[in-house]
Design a protein around this motif. Structure first.
Motif, PDB file in Angstrom:
ATOM      1  N   GLN A  22      -0.314   6.122   5.865  1.00 29.10           N
ATOM      2  CA  GLN A  22      -1.399   5.261   6.299  1.00 29.10           C
ATOM      3  C   GLN A  22      -2.037   4.558   5.110  1.00 29.10           C
ATOM      4  OE1 GLN A  22      -3.828   7.972   8.517  1.00 29.10           O
ATOM      5  NE2 GLN A  22      -2.602   7.757  10.366  1.00 29.10           N
ATOM      6  N   SER A  23      -2.152   5.252   3.988  1.00 33.77           N
ATOM      7  CA  SER A  23      -2.781   4.614   2.842  1.00 33.77           C
ATOM      8  C   SER A  23      -1.880   3.536   2.249  1.00 33.77           C
ATOM      9  CB  SER A  23      -3.172   5.649   1.784  1.00 33.77           C
ATOM     10  OG  SER A  23      -2.039   6.274   1.245  1.00 33.77           O
ATOM     11  N   ASP A  24      -0.560   3.725   2.270  1.00 38.39           N
ATOM     12  CA  ASP A  24       0.297   2.669   1.732  1.00 38.39           C
ATOM     13  C   ASP A  24       0.356   1.497   2.704  1.00 38.39           C
ATOM     14  OD1 ASP A  24       2.727   2.606   3.293  1.00 38.39           O
ATOM     15  OD2 ASP A  24       3.943   3.293   1.656  1.00 38.39           O
ATOM     16  N   THR A  25       0.269   1.764   3.973  1.00 42.20           N
ATOM     17  CA  THR A  25       0.200   0.682   4.963  1.00 42.20           C
ATOM     18  C   THR A  25      -1.079  -0.120   4.777  1.00 42.20           C
ATOM     19  OG1 THR A  25       1.491   1.953   6.554  1.00 42.20           O
ATOM     20  CG2 THR A  25       0.172   0.150   7.434  1.00 42.20           C
ATOM     21  N   ALA A  26      -2.186   0.588   4.644  1.00 40.30           N
ATOM     22  CA  ALA A  26      -3.475  -0.087   4.468  1.00 40.30           C
ATOM     23  C   ALA A  26      -3.502  -0.878   3.152  1.00 40.30           C
ATOM     24  CB  ALA A  26      -4.607   0.938   4.489  1.00 40.30           C
ATOM     25  N   ALA A  27      -2.938  -0.296   2.104  1.00 42.16           N
ATOM     26  CA  ALA A  27      -2.925  -0.987   0.807  1.00 42.16           C
ATOM     27  C   ALA A  27      -2.068  -2.252   0.868  1.00 42.16           C
ATOM     28  CB  ALA A  27      -2.409  -0.048  -0.282  1.00 42.16           C
ATOM     29  N   PHE A  28      -0.931  -2.191   1.542  1.00 37.38           N
ATOM     30  CA  PHE A  28      -0.076  -3.378   1.655  1.00 37.38           C
ATOM     31  C   PHE A  28      -0.773  -4.458   2.478  1.00 37.38           C
ATOM     32  CE2 PHE A  28       3.296  -5.839   3.789  1.00 37.38           C
ATOM     33  CZ  PHE A  28       3.858  -6.416   2.671  1.00 37.38           C
ATOM     34  N   ARG A  29      -1.354  -4.058   3.590  1.00 38.69           N
ATOM     35  CA  ARG A  29      -2.071  -5.030   4.424  1.00 38.69           C
ATOM     36  C   ARG A  29      -3.213  -5.682   3.651  1.00 38.69           C
ATOM     37  NH1 ARG A  29      -2.263  -1.728  10.131  1.00 38.69           N
ATOM     38  NH2 ARG A  29      -0.101  -2.166  10.718  1.00 38.69           N
ATOM     39  N   SER A  54       7.329   2.877  -1.596  1.00 36.49           N
ATOM     40  CA  SER A  54       6.872   2.472  -0.267  1.00 36.49           C
ATOM     41  C   SER A  54       7.937   1.667   0.468  1.00 36.49           C
ATOM     42  CB  SER A  54       5.609   1.613  -0.389  1.00 36.49           C
ATOM     43  OG  SER A  54       5.293   1.023   0.857  1.00 36.49           O
ATOM     44  N   PRO A  55       8.026   1.839   1.773  1.00 39.18           N
ATOM     45  CA  PRO A  55       8.939   0.989   2.541  1.00 39.18           C
ATOM     46  C   PRO A  55       8.478  -0.477   2.578  1.00 39.18           C
ATOM     47  CG  PRO A  55       7.742   2.482   3.998  1.00 39.18           C
ATOM     48  CD  PRO A  55       7.401   2.871   2.591  1.00 39.18           C
ATOM     49  N   PHE A  56       7.274  -0.747   2.127  1.00 42.15           N
ATOM     50  CA  PHE A  56       6.747  -2.111   2.082  1.00 42.15           C
ATOM     51  C   PHE A  56       7.036  -2.808   0.759  1.00 42.15           C
ATOM     52  CE2 PHE A  56       3.857   0.153   5.018  1.00 42.15           C
ATOM     53  CZ  PHE A  56       4.164  -0.553   6.172  1.00 42.15           C
ATOM     54  N   ARG A  57       7.689  -2.122  -0.181  1.00 41.35           N
ATOM     55  CA  ARG A  57       7.921  -2.729  -1.497  1.00 41.35           C
ATOM     56  C   ARG A  57       8.785  -3.979  -1.396  1.00 41.35           C
ATOM     57  NH1 ARG A  57      11.390   1.354  -1.123  1.00 41.35           N
ATOM     58  NH2 ARG A  57      13.456   1.215  -2.037  1.00 41.35           N
ATOM     59  N   GLY A  58       9.735  -4.016  -0.475  1.00 39.43           N
ATOM     60  CA  GLY A  58      10.547  -5.222  -0.295  1.00 39.43           C
ATOM     61  C   GLY A  58       9.694  -6.407   0.107  1.00 39.43           C
ATOM     62  N   GLY A  59       8.794  -6.176   1.049  1.00 38.98           N
ATOM     63  CA  GLY A  59       7.882  -7.240   1.467  1.00 38.98           C
ATOM     64  C   GLY A  59       6.980  -7.688   0.337  1.00 38.98           C
ATOM     65  N   ALA A  60       6.569  -6.734  -0.490  1.00 41.10           N
ATOM     66  CA  ALA A  60       5.713  -7.075  -1.630  1.00 41.10           C
ATOM     67  C   ALA A  60       6.479  -7.930  -2.636  1.00 41.10           C
ATOM     68  CB  ALA A  60       5.192  -5.798  -2.297  1.00 41.10           C
ATOM     69  N   TYR A  61       7.710  -7.538  -2.943  1.00 40.70           N
ATOM     70  CA  TYR A  61       8.504  -8.336  -3.890  1.00 40.70           C
ATOM     71  C   TYR A  61       8.847  -9.711  -3.320  1.00 40.70           C
ATOM     72  CZ  TYR A  61       9.178  -4.468  -7.163  1.00 40.70           C
ATOM     73  OH  TYR A  61       8.978  -3.474  -8.086  1.00 40.70           O
ATOM     74  N   ASN A  62       9.127  -9.781  -2.040  1.00 42.39           N
ATOM     75  CA  ASN A  62       9.427 -11.077  -1.421  1.00 42.39           C
ATOM     76  C   ASN A  62       8.198 -11.988  -1.467  1.00 42.39           C
ATOM     77  OD1 ASN A  62      11.048 -12.976  -0.174  1.00 42.39           O
ATOM     78  ND2 ASN A  62      10.773 -12.129   1.865  1.00 42.39           N
ATOM     79  N   SER A  63       7.032 -11.425  -1.190  1.00 41.53           N
ATOM     80  CA  SER A  63       5.793 -12.207  -1.287  1.00 41.53           C
ATOM     81  C   SER A  63       5.555 -12.674  -2.719  1.00 41.53           C
ATOM     82  CB  SER A  63       4.597 -11.385  -0.804  1.00 41.53           C
ATOM     83  OG  SER A  63       4.701 -11.116   0.566  1.00 41.53           O
ATOM     84  N   LEU A  64       5.773 -11.766  -3.670  1.00 38.11           N
ATOM     85  CA  LEU A  64       5.601 -12.145  -5.071  1.00 38.11           C
ATOM     86  C   LEU A  64       6.559 -13.264  -5.458  1.00 38.11           C
ATOM     87  CD1 LEU A  64       5.093  -8.676  -6.800  1.00 38.11           C
ATOM     88  CD2 LEU A  64       3.444 -10.563  -6.715  1.00 38.11           C
ATOM     89  N   PHE A  65       7.801 -13.205  -4.978  1.00 36.77           N
ATOM     90  CA  PHE A  65       8.751 -14.271  -5.266  1.00 36.77           C
ATOM     91  C   PHE A  65       8.179 -15.623  -4.845  1.00 36.77           C
ATOM     92  CE2 PHE A  65      11.964 -17.198  -3.651  1.00 36.77           C
ATOM     93  CZ  PHE A  65      12.697 -17.434  -4.804  1.00 36.77           C
ATOM     94  N   GLY A  66       7.712 -15.715  -3.616  1.00 33.97           N
ATOM     95  CA  GLY A  66       7.161 -16.974  -3.119  1.00 33.97           C
ATOM     96  C   GLY A  66       5.951 -17.436  -3.913  1.00 33.97           C
TER      97      GLY A  66
END
Length: 144
Positions: A22-29, A54-66
């Motif tokens: 929950q904390s990694d979900t909240a932090a990513f959001r 985190s399973p959200f690291r891919g989304g974080a890297y993709n966002s950073l790319f953009g």
């Protein structure tokens, strides 16, 4: 007594895991909700430092790319793309390869990498035999 100890241990471990998820979900959001580009970059970098698995690291890297592409930061964009691709199964990389190739070509940056990504996507599309080859070849032509 022994069973209750095992049960309590398992429940404690489970509640710890759920709390972390929950904390990694909240932090990513929270990171992706930041409105300014520089603030979002900082928040995503901090998220990745705090939750490297985190399973959200891919989304974080993709966002950073953009964000890096929009900022014209070629080195960081290419680094984010490489990290993102590590989170994607090799057989599922055709779309991301094409996405990265196109985004880089539009900004006229990292064209050697863009061509490499477009070529990889084209090779995968040829092997797949679906209707994706045409648009991917269009991206490759744009890069050239």
């Amino acid at each position: 007594m022994k069973r209750s100890f095992v049960l309590v241990s398992v429940l404690s471990l489970l509640s710890f895991s759920l709390g972390r998820a929950q904390s990694d979900t909240a932090a990513f959001r929270a990171a992706v909700a930041v409105r300014t580009a520089s603030g979002k970059i900082s928040a995503l970098v901090q998220f990745l430092a705090e939750f490297p698995a985190s399973p959200f690291r891919g989304g974080a890297y993709n966002s950073l790319f953009g964000l890096y592409v929009d900022r014209g930061d070629e080195a960081d964009a290419l680094d984010a793309a490489a990290h993102y691709l590590q989170t994607v199964a090799p057989e599922a990389r055709m779309g991301p390869y094409n996405q990265f190739a196109y985004a880089l070509a539009v900004r006229n940056m990292g064209l050697d990498s863009a061509l490499a990504y477009a070529t990889l996507a084209e090779s995968m599309a040829k092997g797949e035999g679906g209707g994706t080859l045409g648009p991917i070849q269009g991206t490759r032509a744009y890069v050239l």
